[in-house]
Design a protein around this motif. Structure first.
Motif, mmCIF file in Angstrom:
data_model
loop_
_atom_site.group_PDB
_atom_site.id
_atom_site.type_symbol
_atom_site.label_atom_id
_atom_site.label_comp_id
_atom_site.label_asym_id
_atom_site.label_seq_id
_atom_site.Cartn_x
_atom_site.Cartn_y
_atom_site.Cartn_z
ATOM 1 N N SER A 1 1.661 -12.473 0.146
ATOM 2 C CA SER A 1 1.985 -12.887 -1.221
ATOM 3 C C SER A 1 3.109 -13.935 -1.297
ATOM 4 O O SER A 1 2.986 -14.908 -2.055
ATOM 5 C CB SER A 1 2.364 -11.663 -2.062
ATOM 6 O OG SER A 1 1.274 -10.778 -2.171
ATOM 7 N N VAL B 1 -1.267 -7.535 1.852
ATOM 8 C CA VAL B 1 -0.957 -8.119 0.542
ATOM 9 C C VAL B 1 0.530 -8.459 0.448
ATOM 10 O O VAL B 1 0.907 -9.555 0.005
ATOM 11 C CB VAL B 1 -1.359 -7.153 -0.586
ATOM 12 C CG1 VAL B 1 -0.933 -7.718 -1.943
ATOM 13 C CG2 VAL B 1 -2.863 -6.918 -0.573
ATOM 14 N N PRO C 1 -3.567 -7.873 -10.410
ATOM 15 C CA PRO C 1 -4.868 -8.320 -10.918
ATOM 16 C C PRO C 1 -5.084 -7.979 -12.395
ATOM 17 O O PRO C 1 -5.684 -8.771 -13.134
ATOM 18 C CB PRO C 1 -5.865 -7.575 -10.021
ATOM 19 C CG PRO C 1 -5.133 -7.354 -8.750
ATOM 20 C CD PRO C 1 -3.717 -7.099 -9.173
ATOM 21 N N MET D 1 -3.679 -13.074 -6.151
ATOM 22 C CA MET D 1 -3.379 -12.648 -7.516
ATOM 23 C C MET D 1 -1.867 -12.522 -7.716
ATOM 24 O O MET D 1 -1.312 -12.974 -8.732
ATOM 25 C CB MET D 1 -4.048 -11.303 -7.800
ATOM 26 C CG MET D 1 -5.565 -11.359 -7.866
ATOM 27 S SD MET D 1 -6.151 -12.208 -9.322
ATOM 28 C CE MET D 1 -7.923 -11.969 -9.133
ATOM 29 N N VAL D 2 -1.187 -11.921 -6.751
ATOM 30 C CA VAL D 2 0.266 -11.774 -6.837
ATOM 31 C C VAL D 2 0.943 -13.131 -6.793
ATOM 32 O O VAL D 2 1.815 -13.458 -7.621
ATOM 33 C CB VAL D 2 0.785 -10.871 -5.702
ATOM 34 C CG1 VAL D 2 2.313 -10.777 -5.761
ATOM 35 C CG2 VAL D 2 0.171 -9.481 -5.790
ATOM 36 N N TYR E 1 -7.757 0.659 -10.698
ATOM 37 C CA TYR E 1 -6.370 0.667 -10.227
ATOM 38 C C TYR E 1 -5.873 2.089 -10.001
ATOM 39 O O TYR E 1 -5.293 2.412 -8.953
ATOM 40 C CB TYR E 1 -5.498 -0.063 -11.243
ATOM 41 C CG TYR E 1 -4.020 0.152 -11.068
ATOM 42 C CD1 TYR E 1 -3.319 -0.515 -10.068
ATOM 43 C CD2 TYR E 1 -3.310 1.024 -11.910
ATOM 44 C CE1 TYR E 1 -1.951 -0.315 -9.911
ATOM 45 C CE2 TYR E 1 -1.956 1.221 -11.759
ATOM 46 C CZ TYR E 1 -1.283 0.548 -10.758
ATOM 47 O OH TYR E 1 0.067 0.756 -10.589
ATOM 48 N N PHE F 1 -6.089 -10.108 -3.402
ATOM 49 C CA PHE F 1 -4.965 -9.452 -4.062
ATOM 50 C C PHE F 1 -3.678 -10.243 -3.836
ATOM 51 O O PHE F 1 -2.856 -10.387 -4.752
ATOM 52 C CB PHE F 1 -4.804 -8.028 -3.530
ATOM 53 C CG PHE F 1 -5.628 -7.010 -4.279
ATOM 54 C CD1 PHE F 1 -5.036 -6.115 -5.149
ATOM 55 C CD2 PHE F 1 -6.999 -6.947 -4.113
ATOM 56 C CE1 PHE F 1 -5.785 -5.180 -5.848
ATOM 57 C CE2 PHE F 1 -7.769 -6.018 -4.796
ATOM 58 C CZ PHE F 1 -7.160 -5.131 -5.672
ATOM 59 N N LEU G 1 -10.618 -9.048 0.679
ATOM 60 C CA LEU G 1 -10.131 -8.373 -0.523
ATOM 61 C C LEU G 1 -8.605 -8.360 -0.555
ATOM 62 O O LEU G 1 -7.994 -8.583 -1.613
ATOM 63 C CB LEU G 1 -10.683 -6.950 -0.578
ATOM 64 C CG LEU G 1 -10.505 -6.203 -1.907
ATOM 65 C CD1 LEU G 1 -11.166 -6.983 -3.043
ATOM 66 C CD2 LEU G 1 -11.100 -4.801 -1.814
ATOM 67 N N ALA G 2 -7.980 -8.118 0.596
ATOM 68 C CA ALA G 2 -6.512 -8.136 0.645
ATOM 69 C C ALA G 2 -5.987 -9.540 0.361
ATOM 70 O O ALA G 2 -4.947 -9.698 -0.307
ATOM 71 C CB ALA G 2 -6.034 -7.654 2.011
ATOM 72 N N LEU H 1 1.922 -3.600 -6.371
ATOM 73 C CA LEU H 1 1.168 -4.813 -6.057
ATOM 74 C C LEU H 1 -0.207 -4.819 -6.707
ATOM 75 O O LEU H 1 -0.701 -5.872 -7.124
ATOM 76 C CB LEU H 1 1.025 -4.958 -4.541
ATOM 77 C CG LEU H 1 2.319 -5.214 -3.754
ATOM 78 C CD1 LEU H 1 2.051 -5.171 -2.264
ATOM 79 C CD2 LEU H 1 2.922 -6.552 -4.145
ATOM 80 N N PHE H 2 -0.842 -3.660 -6.802
ATOM 81 C CA PHE H 2 -2.208 -3.612 -7.322
ATOM 82 C C PHE H 2 -2.278 -3.789 -8.837
ATOM 83 O O PHE H 2 -3.367 -3.915 -9.398
ATOM 84 C CB PHE H 2 -2.878 -2.289 -6.936
ATOM 85 C CG PHE H 2 -3.139 -2.160 -5.460
ATOM 86 C CD1 PHE H 2 -2.934 -3.233 -4.600
ATOM 87 C CD2 PHE H 2 -3.590 -0.969 -4.919
ATOM 88 C CE1 PHE H 2 -3.158 -3.123 -3.236
ATOM 89 C CE2 PHE H 2 -3.827 -0.846 -3.558
ATOM 90 C CZ PHE H 2 -3.604 -1.924 -2.719
#
Length: 482
Positions: free
Chosen positions: A358, A354, A285, A224-225, A319, A221, A217-218, A281-282
């Motif tokens: 990134s 993350v 997404p 995504m970044v 979020y 993310f 999951l990390a 950061l979150f």
């Protein structure tokens, strides 16, 4: 109750067979290596049907022997597991008892492989993975731990004891030690007890839930970044590219481990910096999905608007629930609206992973965008009048999926190692956490006296990272064939 041996009564039959098979396999490998130095050069030639010719002579004989005894040894190992599942508890020892505990995992793996191989021609790159032996081995190792985490964390079906509960008299006991009289739980500590009399097998099993919950999951993310920032940097270039690349290089200039230490130390956590980083950061997404849907359905507002409202509404709620944590500087959602409360240590580790990953993903995506923006299909999309974000997300990104999928698998492996490193040094996660790094750290303190506590989590960590690397190799091999 007596202590369990490693293979029980089954070992009287299979142990000699395994020893002979492994010995012959090892000897044949050594002889094959020695003979290869004296063998004449051989060019690859094919038979009439297109298959490669086999090597003849003594070297060819030992090559065949190596393959035969490798698969024979592997078949005996599988027989240990099968007998452990079907035979009564205790008759197959520790190995069989552990195999029986993993029965749901074996069933899920068999169903996954059978279904995937049956429909592999309809499953794109995932289906092609099952044309590669290396890819299948890696996929099997990874899915083993994923299914273990699912069945242990959600259904409590694999572990034999509470991973944090201490049972008097079982401190540093060897594998197979029986439970004290009058204890009606599982009759043995299958892999022994640690220095606090906790079950090592259960801690290893529950440790997988932490790794599987954080690492993939990390990494998603982080992607995504990296994708959201890397695509415009590579597509537009110029000042935007210069600024974003400078910031990415600035983060990459710090040693990864040192950066992790700085982010998870209690003094930094007390300042609220990880909470603010999570809030920043979150949000990526949400931005990614908003831009993707808007660019894809820009000319269809009747379809676009309801999708944006539903999807972005759900993502925004998730979020806000993630960043609003009790006991932190960001605690604004009422309890009735807060879907979940992430443990503070896990949130800090998650944000750190993350943040560290990134910039690397950004550089990879930027490089791919710089290359692919000059392709003909990009020029064709521009001729059709497509917008910049449509071209980036629906023309360039799909054609960059091969390298990104491979890097995603490798990056999960790196993240797993980093999580183990943090746990080993006691940073981020709670001290009683059964994560593999913490368990290895606790076991290594008495390693010269008791070898058994740190080995199971170390082997589990090794097997998961090995599986991810083999899976990445298989995906890369198949993606190059496209």
């Amino acid at each position: 109750m007596e202590a369990l041996t490693w293979t029980g009564s089954l070992g009287n039959i299979l142990n000699p067979m395994l020893s002979i098979g492994a010995a012959v396999f090892a000897v044949s490998v050594i002889i094959q290596i020695v003979l290869s130095f004296f063998a004449p050069a051989m060019t690859l030639q094919s038979n009439a049907d297109g298959t490669l010719m086999k090597r003849g002579g003594a070297l060819g004989m030992f090559e065949t022997m190596t393959k035969v005894f490798f698969f024979a040894t592997l078949a005996i190992c599988v027989l240990y597991l099968v007998c452990g599942v079907v035979m009564p508890y205790g008759s197959t020892g520790i190995v069989g008892a552990m195999a029986k505990q993993f029965t749901p995992v074996w069933i899920a793996l068999i169903l996954t492989f059978v279904t995937s191989i049956t429909f592999k021609r309809r499953l794109g790159l995932y289906g092609k993975l099952f044309d590669s032996i290396i890819g299948m081995i890696g996929f099997g190792l990874v899915m083993f731990w994923i299914f273990t985490a699912i069945f242990a964390g959600l259904f409590d079906m694999i572990a034999t004891h509470d991973p944090v509960q201490q049972i008097s008299g079982l401190k540093n006991k060897l594998p197979g030690v029986p439970m004290p009289e009058g204890d009606e739980r599982f009759p043995h500590y299958l892999l022994g007890g640690d220095n606090l009399a906790r079950d090592i097998f259960s801690r290893m099993v529950y440790g997988s839930t932490i790794v599987i919950a954080i690492a993939p999951l990390a990494t998603i993310f982080a992607f995504m970044v990296g994708i959201t920032l890397g695509l415009p940097a590579g597509f537009y270039g110029g000042r935007l590219d210069t600024i974003l690349s400078f910031l990415a290089n600035l983060i990459l200039a710090f040693p990864v481990i040192l950066l992790f230490y700085l982010l998870v130390t209690p003094e930094i956590v007390a300042t609220g910096i990880p909470s603010y980083m999570a809030a920043f950061l979150f949000v990526f997404p949400i931005v990614f999905f908003a831009v993707s849907l808007n660019s894809r359905f820009y000319t269809q507002p009747s379809k676009r608007n309801p999708m944006l409202i539903v999807i972005l509404g759900a993502l925004t709620w998730l979020y806000l629930s993630m960043i609003s944590q009790s006991g932190t500087v960001l605690n604004f959602l009422p309890p009735a609206a807060d879907l979940f409360d992430v443990d503070g240590g896990i949130l800090v580790v998650f944000v750190s992973v993350v943040f560290v990953n990134s910039p690397t993903v950004f550089r990879i995506v930027r490089g791919l965008a710089l290359d692919l923006r000059t392709r003909d299909y990009v020029a064709a999309a521009q001729t059709r009048g497509e917008g910049a974000w449509y071209i980036m997300l629906w023309e360039i990104l799909p054609n960059a999926r091969g390298p990104l999928i491979v890097d995603f698998c490798l990056r999960i492996g790196y993240t797993t190692i980093l999580l183990g490193t943090l746990g080993f040094f006691g940073l981020g996660l709670p001290p009683e956490s059964p994560d593999w790094g913490s368990t290895i750290n606790e076991g290594r303190k008495l390693l010269l006296i008791y070898v058994h506590p740190p080995l199971p989590p170390a082997i589990a960590l090794l097997s998961l990272v090995l599986g991810l690397n083999l899976l990445a190799d298989g995906l890369r091999e198949e993606s190059l064939k496209d």
